[in-house]
Structures are given as structure tokens and as C-alpha cells.
Write a protein that holds these residues in place. Sequence first.
Motif, PDB file in Angstrom:
ATOM      1  N   ILE A  11       0.880  -1.174   0.000  1.00  0.00           N
ATOM      2  CA  ILE A  11       0.000   0.000   0.000  1.00  0.00           C
ATOM      3  C   ILE A  11       0.913   1.218   0.000  1.00  0.00           C
ATOM      4  CG2 ILE A  11      -1.784   1.301   1.208  1.00  0.00           C
ATOM      5  CD1 ILE A  11      -2.584  -1.327   2.614  1.00  0.00           C
ATOM      6  N   ILE A  12       0.794   2.014  -1.043  1.00  0.00           N
ATOM      7  CA  ILE A  12       1.637   3.205  -1.134  1.00  0.00           C
ATOM      8  C   ILE A  12       0.778   4.434  -1.368  1.00  0.00           C
ATOM      9  CG2 ILE A  12       3.708   1.980  -1.849  1.00  0.00           C
ATOM     10  CD1 ILE A  12       3.102   2.743  -4.738  1.00  0.00           C
ATOM     11  N   SER A  42       6.327   9.166  -3.104  1.00  0.00           N
ATOM     12  CA  SER A  42       5.832  10.266  -3.926  1.00  0.00           C
ATOM     13  C   SER A  42       6.423  10.225  -5.327  1.00  0.00           C
ATOM     14  CB  SER A  42       6.179  11.608  -3.270  1.00  0.00           C
ATOM     15  OG  SER A  42       5.843  12.672  -4.137  1.00  0.00           O
ATOM     16  N   ALA A  43       5.552  10.247  -6.325  1.00  0.00           N
ATOM     17  CA  ALA A  43       6.017  10.255  -7.715  1.00  0.00           C
ATOM     18  C   ALA A  43       6.749  11.547  -8.056  1.00  0.00           C
ATOM     19  CB  ALA A  43       4.838  10.066  -8.671  1.00  0.00           C
ATOM     20  N   HIS A  44       6.378  12.637  -7.396  1.00  0.00           N
ATOM     21  CA  HIS A  44       6.955  13.938  -7.733  1.00  0.00           C
ATOM     22  C   HIS A  44       8.073  14.382  -6.796  1.00  0.00           C
ATOM     23  CE1 HIS A  44       2.782  14.114  -9.438  1.00  0.00           C
ATOM     24  NE2 HIS A  44       3.537  14.293 -10.500  1.00  0.00           N
ATOM     25  N   GLU A  48      13.032   8.831  -7.289  1.00  0.00           N
ATOM     26  CA  GLU A  48      13.966   7.710  -7.206  1.00  0.00           C
ATOM     27  C   GLU A  48      13.432   6.638  -6.264  1.00  0.00           C
ATOM     28  OE1 GLU A  48      14.916  10.909  -6.563  1.00  0.00           O
ATOM     29  OE2 GLU A  48      16.220  11.397  -8.253  1.00  0.00           O
ATOM     30  N   ARG A  49      12.826   7.058  -5.159  1.00  0.00           N
ATOM     31  CA  ARG A  49      12.228   6.113  -4.206  1.00  0.00           C
ATOM     32  C   ARG A  49      11.088   5.359  -4.881  1.00  0.00           C
ATOM     33  NH1 ARG A  49      11.543   4.975   1.215  1.00  0.00           N
ATOM     34  NH2 ARG A  49       9.411   4.711   1.954  1.00  0.00           N
ATOM     35  N   MET A  50      10.257   6.076  -5.632  1.00  0.00           N
ATOM     36  CA  MET A  50       9.143   5.451  -6.340  1.00  0.00           C
ATOM     37  C   MET A  50       9.666   4.430  -7.341  1.00  0.00           C
ATOM     38  SD  MET A  50       6.720   6.825  -9.326  1.00  0.00           S
ATOM     39  CE  MET A  50       8.239   6.860 -10.225  1.00  0.00           C
ATOM     40  N   PHE A  51      10.672   4.816  -8.100  1.00  0.00           N
ATOM     41  CA  PHE A  51      11.260   3.931  -9.101  1.00  0.00           C
ATOM     42  C   PHE A  51      11.795   2.660  -8.429  1.00  0.00           C
ATOM     43  CE2 PHE A  51      14.461   2.346 -11.982  1.00  0.00           C
ATOM     44  CZ  PHE A  51      13.910   2.552 -13.246  1.00  0.00           C
ATOM     45  N   LEU A  75       1.195   8.679  -9.263  1.00  0.00           N
ATOM     46  CA  LEU A  75       1.812   7.531  -8.597  1.00  0.00           C
ATOM     47  C   LEU A  75       1.327   6.179  -9.120  1.00  0.00           C
ATOM     48  CD1 LEU A  75       3.785   6.495  -6.438  1.00  0.00           C
ATOM     49  CD2 LEU A  75       1.914   6.686  -4.783  1.00  0.00           C
ATOM     50  N   PRO A  76       0.021   5.909  -9.177  1.00  0.00           N
ATOM     51  CA  PRO A  76      -0.393   4.579  -9.647  1.00  0.00           C
ATOM     52  C   PRO A  76       0.100   4.251 -11.052  1.00  0.00           C
ATOM     53  CG  PRO A  76      -2.215   5.697  -8.577  1.00  0.00           C
ATOM     54  CD  PRO A  76      -1.127   6.713  -8.729  1.00  0.00           C
TER      55      PRO A  76
END
Length: 168
Positions: A11-12, A42-44, A48-51, A75-76
Motif C-alpha cells: 500500500i503506497i 511520492s512520484a513527484h 527515485e524512491r518510487m522507481f 503515482l499509480p
Amino acid sequence: MMPMPRPLVGIIMGSDSDLPVLKEAAVVLEDFGIEYEITIVSAHRTPERMFRYAKEAEGRELEVIIAGAGGSAHLPGMVASLTPLPVIGVPIKTAALHGVDSLLSILQMPTGVPVMTVAIDNAKNAAIAAAEILGLKYPAIREKVVEYKVKLRKEVEKKAENLEKERY
């Protein structure tokens, strides 16, 4: 049913302000005995964390990702573009456009990068959908889904009976 020994669902969310909505997914998963992990990605603000999260999810043996996001709601879709796992998007209600912006952003994914999407702020349905997906592989989870749906049916039948008897 014994809980799964490892998280099956991630769950993010883009911000901790999304937690009041996304915690509802966690509650449902707990009710189904499904282990999960929960974090902010966070995508924005932390691309790098999202990736990294999306690319490593399958290797950590996650099987479904629930991603909540408001506003531009990238994000999704971004996570779905980076992982072969099913992603369920939860549009978060926003002040300006009441979540319609989030909903449309998650729905309008290009061909080849699907994101299953639930109604605005409906993290419960995202968790139920995740349980249904997992139920294809795990009979114990499928049985919990069946039991849940029987319970829903009985609740509606009881309400209908009461309404028919009391009128209003």
C-alpha cells in the motif's frame, strides 16, 4: 485463516495526508488475514524512491500494489509502468476538484499500462479487489472473499426485510 507469512500487498501513497483513506485498505486486508506493507512513495517529490519501490516490489514477493494519489495522481500509473504486478489506483479526494482530477488521471492510462481504478476515496474496494486477485492463487483468501460476499448479501436481505416490514 492464518495470515500469510510475508506481505503480499504493498500500500503506497504520495503523502501522509492520504493515510486516512489508505488505512481503510489496511483494515480490510487485516480482516482478510492478508499481510501488507505500507509506506509513502511520492512520484513527484521522491521519484527515485518510487522507481526503486516499483522495480523491487516483485523481487520482494509482493503480488499486488494499491497506490493512492490525489491531484495529478501520477503515482499509480508510474508504478504500473515499472512493474509487472497488478496496480490498483485509489483516487484521493482533493479540495479543488473533489477528486475528479485524481480519478481521471488514474483512469486515463495509455494502452499497455493498465491501472485498475476504484471510486474516489474507496480504498476498501481496492483491498477487496486485491483479495480477489490473491484468491486466484490462495484458496484460503478466496474462501474469505466468498464469506465476505455472503455476509454482504445477508446484510442487504435483512435490511430489505426490515424496510418491507417497517415501511420507512
